[in-house]
Motif scaffolding. Structure first.
Motif, mmCIF file in Angstrom:
data_model
loop_
_atom_site.group_PDB
_atom_site.id
_atom_site.type_symbol
_atom_site.label_atom_id
_atom_site.label_comp_id
_atom_site.label_asym_id
_atom_site.label_seq_id
_atom_site.Cartn_x
_atom_site.Cartn_y
_atom_site.Cartn_z
ATOM 1 N N TYR A 1 10.782 -66.518 -10.604
ATOM 2 C CA TYR A 1 9.869 -67.562 -10.157
ATOM 3 C C TYR A 1 8.461 -67.029 -9.866
ATOM 4 C CZ TYR A 1 14.024 -70.470 -9.304
ATOM 5 O OH TYR A 1 15.177 -71.192 -9.432
ATOM 6 N N LEU A 2 7.468 -67.819 -10.260
ATOM 7 C CA LEU A 2 6.072 -67.484 -10.009
ATOM 8 C C LEU A 2 5.564 -68.114 -8.717
ATOM 9 C CD1 LEU A 2 4.357 -67.960 -13.500
ATOM 10 C CD2 LEU A 2 5.064 -65.818 -12.418
ATOM 11 N N GLY A 3 4.643 -67.427 -8.054
ATOM 12 C CA GLY A 3 3.836 -68.024 -6.998
ATOM 13 C C GLY A 3 4.407 -68.009 -5.602
ATOM 14 N N ASP A 4 5.632 -67.518 -5.407
ATOM 15 C CA ASP A 4 6.241 -67.562 -4.079
ATOM 16 C C ASP A 4 5.391 -66.840 -3.034
ATOM 17 O OD1 ASP A 4 8.258 -68.809 -5.444
ATOM 18 O OD2 ASP A 4 9.772 -67.273 -5.110
ATOM 19 N N HIS A 5 4.871 -65.665 -3.405
ATOM 20 C CA HIS A 5 4.134 -64.859 -2.432
ATOM 21 C C HIS A 5 2.841 -65.549 -1.998
ATOM 22 C CE1 HIS A 5 2.573 -61.389 -0.317
ATOM 23 N NE2 HIS A 5 1.456 -61.477 -1.020
ATOM 24 N N GLU A 6 2.025 -65.937 -2.943
ATOM 25 C CA GLU A 6 0.715 -66.482 -2.559
ATOM 26 C C GLU A 6 0.848 -67.801 -1.807
ATOM 27 O OE1 GLU A 6 -3.744 -67.355 -4.311
ATOM 28 O OE2 GLU A 6 -2.360 -66.039 -5.384
ATOM 29 N N SER B 1 0.291 -70.773 3.165
ATOM 30 C CA SER B 1 0.882 -71.713 4.120
ATOM 31 C C SER B 1 0.850 -71.159 5.531
ATOM 32 C CB SER B 1 2.326 -72.033 3.711
ATOM 33 O OG SER B 1 2.373 -72.613 2.428
ATOM 34 N N GLN B 2 1.153 -69.866 5.669
ATOM 35 C CA GLN B 2 1.127 -69.236 6.985
ATOM 36 C C GLN B 2 -0.286 -69.153 7.540
ATOM 37 O OE1 GLN B 2 3.885 -67.798 8.952
ATOM 38 N NE2 GLN B 2 4.820 -69.336 7.640
ATOM 39 N N ARG B 3 -1.228 -68.783 6.703
ATOM 40 C CA ARG B 3 -2.591 -68.580 7.178
ATOM 41 C C ARG B 3 -3.250 -69.893 7.589
ATOM 42 N NH1 ARG B 3 -4.732 -65.547 3.199
ATOM 43 N NH2 ARG B 3 -5.588 -67.273 2.013
ATOM 44 N N GLU B 4 -3.011 -70.929 6.798
ATOM 45 C CA GLU B 4 -3.677 -72.204 7.056
ATOM 46 C C GLU B 4 -2.875 -73.123 7.968
ATOM 47 O OE1 GLU B 4 -6.664 -72.467 6.145
ATOM 48 O OE2 GLU B 4 -6.705 -70.700 4.846
ATOM 49 N N GLY B 5 -1.632 -72.721 8.312
ATOM 50 C CA GLY B 5 -0.818 -73.527 9.208
ATOM 51 C C GLY B 5 -0.273 -74.790 8.584
ATOM 52 N N PHE B 6 -0.110 -74.779 7.255
ATOM 53 C CA PHE B 6 0.449 -75.954 6.583
ATOM 54 C C PHE B 6 1.930 -76.091 6.922
ATOM 55 C CE2 PHE B 6 -2.836 -75.059 3.075
ATOM 56 C CZ PHE B 6 -3.781 -75.850 3.706
ATOM 57 N N VAL C 1 7.080 -74.689 -4.780
ATOM 58 C CA VAL C 1 5.811 -74.054 -5.135
ATOM 59 C C VAL C 1 5.026 -74.946 -6.092
ATOM 60 C CG1 VAL C 1 4.774 -72.071 -6.330
ATOM 61 C CG2 VAL C 1 6.659 -71.724 -4.718
ATOM 62 N N ARG C 2 5.718 -75.556 -7.039
ATOM 63 C CA ARG C 2 5.049 -76.456 -7.975
ATOM 64 C C ARG C 2 4.422 -77.642 -7.243
ATOM 65 N NH1 ARG C 2 5.951 -76.412 -13.255
ATOM 66 N NH2 ARG C 2 8.015 -75.469 -12.992
ATOM 67 N N GLY C 3 5.173 -78.211 -6.306
ATOM 68 C CA GLY C 3 4.666 -79.368 -5.569
ATOM 69 C C GLY C 3 3.466 -79.020 -4.705
ATOM 70 N N ILE C 4 3.544 -77.884 -3.991
ATOM 71 C CA ILE C 4 2.429 -77.457 -3.150
ATOM 72 C C ILE C 4 1.203 -77.151 -4.003
ATOM 73 C CG2 ILE C 4 1.640 -75.629 -1.587
ATOM 74 C CD1 ILE C 4 4.604 -75.485 -0.624
ATOM 75 N N SER C 5 1.414 -76.524 -5.158
ATOM 76 C CA SER C 5 0.302 -76.210 -6.049
ATOM 77 C C SER C 5 -0.394 -77.479 -6.528
ATOM 78 C CB SER C 5 0.804 -75.398 -7.252
ATOM 79 O OG SER C 5 1.344 -74.157 -6.840
ATOM 80 N N GLU C 6 0.392 -78.488 -6.884
ATOM 81 C CA GLU C 6 -0.206 -79.755 -7.318
ATOM 82 C C GLU C 6 -0.979 -80.406 -6.184
ATOM 83 O OE1 GLU C 6 2.989 -82.104 -8.802
ATOM 84 O OE2 GLU C 6 3.213 -80.927 -10.665
ATOM 85 N N LEU C 7 -0.436 -80.344 -4.974
ATOM 86 C CA LEU C 7 -1.093 -80.948 -3.817
ATOM 87 C C LEU C 7 -2.430 -80.274 -3.525
ATOM 88 C CD1 LEU C 7 -0.825 -82.961 -1.413
ATOM 89 C CD2 LEU C 7 0.268 -81.100 -0.147
ATOM 90 N N LEU C 8 -2.485 -78.941 -3.679
ATOM 91 C CA LEU C 8 -3.673 -78.182 -3.320
ATOM 92 C C LEU C 8 -4.581 -77.885 -4.503
ATOM 93 C CD1 LEU C 8 -2.064 -75.617 -0.844
ATOM 94 C CD2 LEU C 8 -3.275 -77.735 -0.294
ATOM 95 N N LEU D 1 -3.820 -76.011 -7.192
ATOM 96 C CA LEU D 1 -3.639 -74.636 -7.651
ATOM 97 C C LEU D 1 -2.798 -74.615 -8.922
ATOM 98 C CD1 LEU D 1 -2.764 -72.964 -4.225
ATOM 99 C CD2 LEU D 1 -5.009 -73.143 -5.310
ATOM 100 N N ASP D 2 -2.928 -73.546 -9.685
ATOM 101 C CA ASP D 2 -2.150 -73.366 -10.900
ATOM 102 C C ASP D 2 -1.189 -72.202 -10.682
ATOM 103 O OD1 ASP D 2 -1.122 -72.837 -13.413
ATOM 104 O OD2 ASP D 2 -3.008 -73.200 -14.456
ATOM 105 N N PRO D 3 0.129 -72.433 -10.720
ATOM 106 C CA PRO D 3 1.089 -71.354 -10.490
ATOM 107 C C PRO D 3 0.919 -70.168 -11.427
ATOM 108 C CG PRO D 3 2.200 -73.484 -10.409
ATOM 109 C CD PRO D 3 0.799 -73.748 -10.886
ATOM 110 N N LEU D 4 0.334 -70.385 -12.606
ATOM 111 C CA LEU D 4 0.150 -69.295 -13.556
ATOM 112 C C LEU D 4 -0.861 -68.262 -13.066
ATOM 113 C CD1 LEU D 4 0.095 -71.298 -16.910
ATOM 114 C CD2 LEU D 4 2.027 -70.135 -15.839
ATOM 115 N N TYR D 5 -1.650 -68.626 -12.057
ATOM 116 C CA TYR D 5 -2.659 -67.719 -11.515
ATOM 117 C C TYR D 5 -2.323 -67.254 -10.096
ATOM 118 C CZ TYR D 5 -5.569 -69.045 -15.478
ATOM 119 O OH TYR D 5 -6.053 -69.249 -16.751
ATOM 120 N N LEU D 6 -1.168 -67.635 -9.575
ATOM 121 C CA LEU D 6 -0.802 -67.250 -8.209
ATOM 122 C C LEU D 6 -0.230 -65.840 -8.169
ATOM 123 C CD1 LEU D 6 0.897 -70.546 -6.924
ATOM 124 C CD2 LEU D 6 -1.423 -69.727 -6.477
ATOM 125 N N ALA D 7 -0.512 -65.132 -7.081
ATOM 126 C CA ALA D 7 -0.068 -63.746 -6.924
ATOM 127 C C ALA D 7 1.426 -63.682 -6.628
ATOM 128 C CB ALA D 7 -0.842 -63.070 -5.805
#
Length: 336
Positions: free
Chosen positions: A172-177, A182-187, A253-260, A262-268
């Protein structure tokens, strides 16, 4: 660049990072060991080949689900050595600590470093600690360097991809970023988000056992999958085609990326790898990957082509295609 300033995007691992390397560092330091720009340098003498790498870690927050800055530092360095076919053996550890940082937090991070190094089978053999005035750093920065011996008969490098090769992704892509963000911004997103931070050397070892002819391995950290594939395509002077339907992304991760936006293909990511191998080896390599806990969600996601040299093309779910460039800015800072 005489009137330009350093931006956060220069540390994103994307296009600006590469421009900085090419315009500032390579003209001064260029040499045959540096020029491949792999995750580790390959140094060869009469006794064999060893890999040498270094990295710095500035994640915010320092603690997150699935790890902390200490675990991240060990895993990141172990993985960089593994991506060139080395068995990681020794690490250095240097800390820059801000005045006022809690000793209890430092103990937790050092314990995490110990646990991660035990898991990866590496030893911390040298180090350094500096304390700077309050406000001169963001609590704690970590630098590591690592050494490992490269397997005989293995030659992994970003310059080795050839037309016809298959491209594999270990999970899976994007789990880390997304976890860090989410932790940093308090989402308060629903579902469990955890970093994928993990040492990949055991998985890599098992893959090389059955397929020492793997051309290239990379861990798609800053800049994500799209940027890493662009780096390989450019270094190998080939094109790449990947299939969107084959790329594993968790629904959360896909849902959060769409909401924000972001593109999972570019997530760390911090516990995933890309492997490029001869086409006849791909199915066997995927089977080995899926039999390992860190590769259970692996997939063959595409192939290397002669066409579209130095470009990465995505075949979309709706039957179209899209050119994937390097990350041109930064989606969010301080994720590794």
């Amino acid at each position: 660049m005489s009137d330009e300033k350093i931006l956060l995007a220069h540390g994103s691992g994307g296009k600006l990072s590469h421009d900085l390397i090419k315009q500032v560092f390579l003209p001064r330091f260029s040499n045959p060991l540096l020029e491949p720009l792999d995750d580790s340098a390959k140094i060869t003498n009469h006794s064999g080949s060893l890999a040498f790498t270094t990295d710095s870690y500035v994640v915010n927050p320092l603690f997150f689900p699935g790890g902390d800055i200490g675990k991240l530092a060990v895993c990141g360095t172990v993985n960089d050595l593994s991506m060139i076919g080395a068995s990681p053996s020794y690490l250095s550890l240097s800390l820059i600590v801000e005045e006022g940082f809690a000793i209890e937090f430092l103990k937790q991070i050092v314990s995490s470093i110990h646990e991660a190094s035990e898991q990866a089978g590496v030893a911390i053999v040298t180090g350094d600690t500096k304390v700077v005035e309050h406000g001169a750093a963001d609590r704690l920065f970590v630098n590591t360097a690592g050494i490992g011996w490269i397997r005989s008969g293995v030659n992994l490098s970003s310059i080795n991809a050839k037309p016809g090769d298959k491209i594999l992704l270990s999970g899976y892509l994007g789990d880390h970023e997304v976890t860090i963000l989410s932790q940093r911004e308090g989402f308060k997103f629903q579902g469990e988000l955890r970093s994928d931070c993990a040492p990949l050397n055991d998985l890599v070892g098992k893959m090389l056992d059955v397929c020492p002819s793997i051309r290239c391995m990379r861990d798609p950290t800053r800049g994500g999958l799209a940027t890493t594939l662009n780096e390989i395509a450019s270094m190998s002077n080939v094109g790449m085609v990947i299939e969107e339907e084959k790329i594993p992304v968790q629904e959360s991760v896909r849902g959060i990326s769409e909401l924000l936006g972001l593109d999972p293909l570019y997530l760390a990511n911090e516990g995933k790898l890309i492997a490029i191998c001869p086409p006849g080896e791909a199915d066997r390599l995927l089977e080995v990957m899926k039999n390992h806990p860190l590769g259970i969600h692996g997939e063959i996601i595409g192939k290397v082509t002669e066409q579209n040299s130095k470009r990465v093309i995505l075949h979309t779910l709706i039957g179209g295609h899209r050119i994937l460039d390097m990350l041109t800015g930064t989606q969010y800072p301080r994720i590794c």
